[in-house]
Design an enzyme around this catalytic site. Structure first.
Site, PDB file in Angstrom:
ATOM      1  N   ALA A  61       0.834  -1.198   0.000  1.00 40.50           N
ATOM      2  CA  ALA A  61       0.000   0.000   0.000  1.00 40.50           C
ATOM      3  C   ALA A  61       0.873   1.254   0.000  1.00 40.50           C
ATOM      4  O   ALA A  61       2.081   1.201   0.222  1.00 40.50           O
ATOM      5  CB  ALA A  61      -0.910  -0.005   1.219  1.00 40.50           C
ATOM      6  N   GLU A 109      -1.134  -9.803  -1.471  1.00 40.35           N
ATOM      7  CA  GLU A 109      -2.576 -10.071  -1.460  1.00 40.35           C
ATOM      8  C   GLU A 109      -3.153 -10.084  -2.876  1.00 40.35           C
ATOM      9  O   GLU A 109      -4.061 -10.869  -3.175  1.00 40.35           O
ATOM     10  CB  GLU A 109      -3.279  -9.028  -0.594  1.00 40.35           C
ATOM     11  N   GLU A 129       2.601  -6.313   7.309  1.00 39.66           N
ATOM     12  CA  GLU A 129       1.749  -5.332   7.985  1.00 39.66           C
ATOM     13  C   GLU A 129       1.966  -5.308   9.499  1.00 39.66           C
ATOM     14  O   GLU A 129       1.812  -4.262  10.139  1.00 39.66           O
ATOM     15  CB  GLU A 129       0.272  -5.620   7.673  1.00 39.66           C
TER      16      GLU A 129
END
Length: 255
Positions: A61, A109, A129
């Site tokens: 991200a 992912e 994460e």
């Protein structure tokens, strides 16, 4: 555009293009969803390749963007984040991820949304994460555990460690490891071969398998049974069986 869809030989390549690391910001996530839905609709797309380019698949991200978000903002965004990846996972056609370089966090992912994963020897995958005080939020806790098993998924998610291509293959996170400069070529070849197959039967197989691993066996068997019988109404089934009887196995050509 940060994501594009190019079609050749029945194969749609969904290409991430947000240098230098293909960070998956909100705009990229939304565009990914749009193109996954387009690939689903288009009849000229019979198989799909997910690709981030020669150097990196996607390094996760956009952390700077996420850092600026508070709890309320993420409550409002989290469903859309998951929906963008689910749109890829639910493309009712064969999907292969061509993984080069880093596939971390959201990048990993995204690869998990494919049916098959081909990784370059330079690939490194992981769900880091936890190192940010978070957990995967785009399907990682669910799809990774279903793919490699709960214990291995917990190892990767609890520690946040990266795995190199060979270890990823050993634990079932990727299916094939090839030279880095052959990743896209081999992924496209895999997809192109399946693009010549019976589209509805491939859709039936994918839905039956995916539904089966997410539910009880009786429900899975019912889905399989209904698809199996339904395929007897298709031209592809007639073509395939006629070719088998007249020419032998494996020679049918599907439209």
């Amino acid at each position: 555009m940060t994501v594009s869809l190019e079609v050749a030989e029945g194969v749609g390549t969904i290409r991430l293009d947000r240098p230098p690391m293909n960070a998956l910001d909100i705009a990229t996530q939304d565009r990914l969803k749009e193109l996954a839905e387009e690939a689903t609709r288009r009849e000229d797309v019979r198989a799909v390749v997910l690709y981030g380019g020669e150097k990196v698949f996607a390094a996760g991200a956009d952390i700077k963007e996420m850092q600026a978000m508070d709890h309320t903002a993420m409550v409002l965004r989290a469903r859309a984040l998951q929906d963008s990846f689910t749109a890829v996972a639910r493309i009712p056609k064969p999907v292969v991820a061509a993984v080069t370089g880093y596939a971390l966090g959201g990048g990993c992912e995204l690869a998990l949304c494919a049916d098959f994963r081909i990784a370059g020897e330079n690939a490194k995958l992981g769900q880091p994460e936890i190192l940010l005080g978070l957990i995967p939020g785009a399907g990682g806790t669910q799809r990774l555990a279903r793919l490699v098993g709960p214990s291995k998924a917990k190892d990767l998610i609890f520690t946040g460690r990266m795995v190199k291509a060979e270890e990823a293959r050993e634990i079932g996170l990727v299916d094939r490891v090839v030279a880095a400069d052959e990743v896209y070529t081999q992924a496209h070849a895999w997809a192109a071969k399946l693009a010549q197959g019976p589209a509805l039967a491939l859709r039936a197989a994918k839905e039956s398998i995916d539904t089966g691993v997410e539910t009880d066996i009786d429900t899975g068997l019912a889905v399989e049974r209904n698809w199996f019988a339904g395929l007897f109404a298709t031209e592809d089934r007639e073509r395939g069986m006629r070719s088998f009887v007249e020419e032998g196995p494996g020679k049918a050509k599907f439209l």
